[in-house]
Design an enzyme around this catalytic site. Structure first.
Site, PDB file in Angstrom:
ATOM      1  CB  THR A 153      -0.838  -0.104   1.219  1.00 50.03           C
ATOM      2  OG1 THR A 153      -1.835  -1.198   1.030  1.00 50.03           O
ATOM      3  CG2 THR A 153      -1.853   1.199   1.212  1.00 50.03           C
TER       4      THR A 153
ATOM      5  CE  LYS B  62      -5.097  -1.318   1.950  1.00 46.91           C
ATOM      6  NZ  LYS B  62      -3.907  -1.876   2.327  1.00 46.91           N
TER       7      LYS B  62
END
Lengths: 283, 283
Positions: free
Chosen positions: B91, B166
């Site tokens: 991420t 995300k």
């Protein structure tokens, strides 16, 4: 046992009818007599609170705002017989609930605060969640009637605790619903497909009832009320009143946003329209 | 097909092993060689990125922070053969993902950004949700490998879109987790039984994965990390960087709170410890 029911709106109507269907004699009162009258013959409609409650063993109410609750019970308490049980199911002020409990007790009455969640569908299907504050022995006496209206009945403790539990519940919803709105606004800004985005959200650790129920409405611009902005704003203002010096930053932020949304004419739209707070630059 | 895998931490280790178990030859690299070596003989461990990736057809990475991603790929791109596919599953920054995609393309490589949700359990059980940005034909070529690691694989669009998805997902979680904390703090202040309160929350329209998974940990004061404060804070800071002039008030509020929590030494605790922000008066 004679039951009186005050407030036959979108919630109160099906709730009162569940009691009547179970065989209880139910007297109903509504500020607008025609709304009470429309429920006959399952129940009997009355023109005044006095005539509705004077022979009652138990009085239920589900009305609009705390001021309505106060007006109703000041009148109810003038006319009921000793030992009558009073049950307010409005989402209202915990402080008021505690005051009314004390007033009731002082004149030989009993009182419970018993707000609900689950919306009109929960009321119709008798699947409401009911959170109850007041004396536990009185709660136990009313429990069989609560079970006719709801699926999950939780005794939360002393007077006002039902209201406090409901306000805590709304605090969670505040973060959930506005978090979904912010994520969709961000995703839209970045050019993502919003339906795919929502399926990612609801497929994992970001999932919530609010995302499932309100996410697609936000994407479609569907403002139809499942839960009204005006009622949610009432609940959030009650949290702000009751939290005293607790600094609850998310609920404070969300309450401000819903206040602005309401000021812009969204009172009678659904809570999902909070996405317009961002998309229409109401900020 | 030869696969190289960079980063064998709590997430990368099980993910790389899923590929090896499916029969692929997997070369692994970790800054700490012993962590890579520990995975032999299922995979082959290398001491340098160069030796790990030079014969690769596809390189996966899942490392810590955007700077780590950048360092890794500046090195990877020096040593891979033309037409190699690069897949960053950290991420990380969408802006960096777009830059790396462009750099890769300029030297005849392909690149996807493919962050995941589902935590260590999702990695171990191969039930991750994987959000992917980049060219769709490259996505389709990697899809069979993604399916060995995850259950829900979603193509989100152009380069950076996986990272944006995300970050939007983390935005939802921000509102959910802090809303639960504020509700429990309020309920505690009002003397309610917190376990009953949580069962009310998870029983209706306030329900969320965060309430179910982190609510009881908050009540018990269990700080064990399912998801680290330091990683969540990284994600929220990326949202703040990327949102530009969007005013996302809930995520801004939550990011500030997690920053303070982190500053107080909570970096390696679980995200549920946000309740200490209120209970320990860190505000």
């Amino acid at each position: 046992m004679k039951i009186s029911w005050i407030g036959t709106g979108v919630m109160g109507k099906p709730m009162a009818l569940h009691l009547a269907k179970a065989g209880y004699a139910v007297s109903v009162y509504n500020r607008h007599f025609d709304k009470a009258k429309a429920l006959e013959p399952e129940v009997k409609a009355y023109h005044s609170i006095e005539s509705c409650v004077k022979d009652a063993d138990i009085v239920f109410s589900i009305v609009g705002f705390p001021n309505d609750v106060k007006d109703v019970y000041l009148e109810v308490m003038k006319h009921v017989r000793p030992n009558t049980i009073l049950v307010d199911m409005t989402t209202s002020s915990p402080t008021l609930a505690i005051e009314l409990y004390a007033m009731a007790k002082a004149q030989g009455l009993f009182m419970l605060d018993a707000p609900v969640t689950g919306g009109d569908i929960g009321a119709i299907n008798a699947t409401l969640s009911i959170m109850v504050g007041g004396d536990e022995d009185i709660f136990n006496r009313v429990l069989p009637l609560f079970r006719l209206m709801g699926k999950t009945i939780t005794y939360m403790g002393k007077p006002g605790s039902g209201m406090h539990a409901k306000l805590a519940n709304q605090t969670v919803i505040a973060g959930n619903v506005m978090g979904v709105a912010e994520a969709l606004v961000y995703a839209k800004d970045k050019g993502l497909d919003l339906e795919r985005m929502l399926s990612v959200i609801t497929g994992g650790s970001a999932n919530s009832w609010q995302a499932q129920y309100n996410g697609m409405k936000m994407i479609k611009g569907d403002h139809q009320p499942g839960f009204y902005v005006k009622h949610f704003l009432k609940d959030l203002k009650l949290v702000l009143e009751e939290k005293k010096d607790l600094k609850l930053e998310v609920v404070e932020t969300v309450a401000k946003a819903y206040q602005m949304l309401s000021d812009q004419g969204y009172q009678d739209k659904g809570t999902q329209s909070i996405i317009d707070y961002y998309l229409k630059h109401l900020i």
